[in-house]
Design a protein around this motif. Sequence first.
Motif, PDB file in Angstrom:
ATOM      1  N   GLY A  59       0.834  -1.190   0.000  1.00 37.99           N
ATOM      2  CA  GLY A  59       0.000   0.000   0.000  1.00 37.99           C
ATOM      3  C   GLY A  59       0.870   1.240   0.000  1.00 37.99           C
ATOM      4  N   ALA A  60       0.340   2.315  -0.560  1.00 37.64           N
ATOM      5  CA  ALA A  60       1.074   3.585  -0.574  1.00 37.64           C
ATOM      6  C   ALA A  60       0.071   4.709  -0.361  1.00 37.64           C
ATOM      7  N   TYR A  61       0.357   5.554   0.630  1.00 40.00           N
ATOM      8  CA  TYR A  61      -0.545   6.644   0.999  1.00 40.00           C
ATOM      9  C   TYR A  61       0.006   7.955   0.458  1.00 40.00           C
ATOM     10  N   VAL A  62      -0.832   8.644  -0.304  1.00 43.93           N
ATOM     11  CA  VAL A  62      -0.461   9.946  -0.861  1.00 43.93           C
ATOM     12  C   VAL A  62      -1.221  11.009  -0.062  1.00 43.93           C
ATOM     13  N   PRO A  63      -0.571  11.689   0.889  1.00 41.55           N
ATOM     14  CA  PRO A  63      -1.281  12.679   1.729  1.00 41.55           C
ATOM     15  C   PRO A  63      -1.596  13.948   0.943  1.00 41.55           C
ATOM     16  N   GLY A  64      -2.502  14.742   1.496  1.00 41.10           N
ATOM     17  CA  GLY A  64      -2.891  15.998   0.869  1.00 41.10           C
ATOM     18  C   GLY A  64      -4.333  16.316   1.181  1.00 41.10           C
ATOM     19  N   GLU A  65      -4.846  17.347   0.511  1.00 46.45           N
ATOM     20  CA  GLU A  65      -6.238  17.727   0.728  1.00 46.45           C
ATOM     21  C   GLU A  65      -7.186  16.620   0.260  1.00 46.45           C
ATOM     22  N   LYS A  66      -6.784  15.921  -0.800  1.00 41.71           N
ATOM     23  CA  LYS A  66      -7.552  14.775  -1.291  1.00 41.71           C
ATOM     24  C   LYS A  66      -6.651  13.540  -1.232  1.00 41.71           C
ATOM     25  N   PRO A  67      -6.501  12.937  -0.056  1.00 40.92           N
ATOM     26  CA  PRO A  67      -5.570  11.813   0.098  1.00 40.92           C
ATOM     27  C   PRO A  67      -5.982  10.616  -0.758  1.00 40.92           C
ATOM     28  N   GLU A  68      -4.965   9.898  -1.199  1.00 37.79           N
ATOM     29  CA  GLU A  68      -5.185   8.733  -2.066  1.00 37.79           C
ATOM     30  C   GLU A  68      -4.393   7.548  -1.514  1.00 37.79           C
ATOM     31  N   LEU A  69      -5.005   6.401  -1.561  1.00 39.20           N
ATOM     32  CA  LEU A  69      -4.327   5.167  -1.163  1.00 39.20           C
ATOM     33  C   LEU A  69      -4.177   4.277  -2.395  1.00 39.20           C
ATOM     34  N   LEU A  70      -2.952   3.866  -2.657  1.00 33.45           N
ATOM     35  CA  LEU A  70      -2.662   2.959  -3.758  1.00 33.45           C
ATOM     36  C   LEU A  70      -2.498   1.548  -3.196  1.00 33.45           C
ATOM     37  N   VAL A  71      -3.196   0.574  -3.791  1.00 27.20           N
ATOM     38  CA  VAL A  71      -3.080  -0.819  -3.366  1.00 27.20           C
ATOM     39  C   VAL A  71      -2.896  -1.694  -4.602  1.00 27.20           C
ATOM     40  N   LYS A 106      -9.518   8.316  -1.292  1.00 24.36           N
ATOM     41  CA  LYS A 106      -9.666   7.703  -2.614  1.00 24.36           C
ATOM     42  C   LYS A 106      -8.744   6.485  -2.687  1.00 24.36           C
ATOM     43  N   VAL A 107      -9.286   5.343  -3.074  1.00 20.45           N
ATOM     44  CA  VAL A 107      -8.507   4.113  -3.175  1.00 20.45           C
ATOM     45  C   VAL A 107      -8.323   3.754  -4.646  1.00 20.45           C
ATOM     46  N   THR A 108      -7.078   3.578  -5.055  1.00 20.44           N
ATOM     47  CA  THR A 108      -6.760   3.223  -6.439  1.00 20.44           C
ATOM     48  C   THR A 108      -6.044   1.878  -6.455  1.00 20.44           C
ATOM     49  N   ASP A 109      -6.587   0.955  -7.212  1.00 22.31           N
ATOM     50  CA  ASP A 109      -6.001  -0.383  -7.330  1.00 22.31           C
ATOM     51  C   ASP A 109      -5.134  -0.411  -8.586  1.00 22.31           C
ATOM     52  N   VAL A 110      -3.814  -0.547  -8.407  1.00 24.18           N
ATOM     53  CA  VAL A 110      -2.902  -0.488  -9.557  1.00 24.18           C
ATOM     54  C   VAL A 110      -2.749  -1.842 -10.237  1.00 24.18           C
ATOM     55  N   THR A 111      -3.140  -2.918  -9.576  1.00 23.03           N
ATOM     56  CA  THR A 111      -3.126  -4.257 -10.199  1.00 23.03           C
ATOM     57  C   THR A 111      -4.421  -4.984  -9.840  1.00 23.03           C
ATOM     58  N   PRO A 112      -5.523  -4.609 -10.461  1.00 17.40           N
ATOM     59  CA  PRO A 112      -6.800  -5.247 -10.136  1.00 17.40           C
ATOM     60  C   PRO A 112      -6.819  -6.705 -10.580  1.00 17.40           C
ATOM     61  N   VAL A 113      -7.617  -7.506  -9.879  1.00 17.26           N
ATOM     62  CA  VAL A 113      -7.720  -8.929 -10.204  1.00 17.26           C
ATOM     63  C   VAL A 113      -8.640  -9.122 -11.403  1.00 17.26           C
ATOM     64  N   ALA A 114      -8.650 -10.342 -11.923  1.00 15.00           N
ATOM     65  CA  ALA A 114      -9.485 -10.673 -13.081  1.00 15.00           C
ATOM     66  C   ALA A 114     -10.962 -10.544 -12.722  1.00 15.00           C
ATOM     67  N   SER A 115     -11.779 -10.296 -13.746  1.00 16.20           N
ATOM     68  CA  SER A 115     -13.210 -10.092 -13.522  1.00 16.20           C
ATOM     69  C   SER A 115     -13.885 -11.327 -12.946  1.00 16.20           C
ATOM     70  N   GLY A 116     -13.351 -12.507 -13.261  1.00 16.47           N
ATOM     71  CA  GLY A 116     -13.949 -13.732 -12.749  1.00 16.47           C
ATOM     72  C   GLY A 116     -13.472 -14.113 -11.360  1.00 16.47           C
TER      73      GLY A 116
END
Length: 360
Positions: free
Chosen positions: A92-104, A132-142
């Motif tokens: 995980g990676a946390y990007v702080p700021g007024e609109k914080p984002e978490l990368l997973v 805001k959570v952003t998935d940089v390697t999402p799993v397959a749809s199935g």
Amino acid sequence: MSAGPSTNGALRHVLGHLLTPLLMCVGMGLAYLGAFHAPAPHDLRVDVVGSGPSAQVLAQTLQDKGAGALDVRTVADRETAVASLREQGSFGAYVPGEKPELLVASGSSDTSAMAVEKVFTKVAAAQDAPLKVTDVTPVASGDPTGQGVFFLLVALSIGAYASVAVIGGAGAVLPMRIRALLAAAMSLVVSLIGTLFAGPLFHLVDQGLGGVWAMSWLYAAGILLVGVGLHTFLRRWTTLGVMVLFVMLNFTSSGGIYRPELQPGFFGALHAFWNGAGFVEGVRSHVYFGGHALGGHVLVLALWLLAGAALVVTAGVVEARRSGAEKAAGEAAGKAAGKADAKAGEKVEAEEEMEEAVAV
């Protein structure tokens, strides 16, 4: 009426064999509950994006409050954090700021991503900011939970070790080379069934199906060869031995449900070299992470296969020696019986001669 000798013998036989399911019950309980009953992070690697004092303070605060749960570092920018996630260097990676984002990276482990999200949702809430959570390697749809690869592992394992029971039991009278060929054939069939599940049937993966098949074959062949080789030495305890190796210790250390960062240290240690972990992490690396560190996972599977081949060769040598010893013992017994018959014949002849002499 009292029980006859045959009834008592049958009862002792059944009671002796009931020891196996009891040991399985104890082993499964210890393994599964020990591995899964209370998942908690320890040394879970996460990043805080930024190089200024505020980022450093946030990282140190999280490290201190975590009390060993987190391993927090700072990285210079978002691109570096994304690269680390895509190389499974962090979870995980946390990007702080007024609109914080978490990368997973849920492709690495959905449960690890959830654990990280739980931590940083509280951090963002303390700043009165939505996360805001952003998935940089999402799993397959199935495979929305990311655990489909684990259940594929279960299917392959059951097909493989059930085949061991048949080949080792019903096929015990066959030469070892025939049993080894049967094991190789069954590993191919099991791997093809697993590939059918992973691709066309359930869409657990949406790319790299050929590589998934190759790792499925390596995995199944390793289990079959190890099991067939062990049967020579363990005999009726083979089923229990194979279950310990490829169910109790294997499923729990594979990382398919919880990665080692969420488990007790024993299972995390097994994760480094057990074949189930090699399969699960190998498939994840191949499908979601562009093959990063794939060679090490394939090496684990190959080493288990080689260990199985070595066991089969050793078992073949041992069986050949046993057969030779039994043949020699049979021949010796036959000669002894022949000598006894000859002596008996000589005695009869001597007695006949004595009777004739008396008659004369």
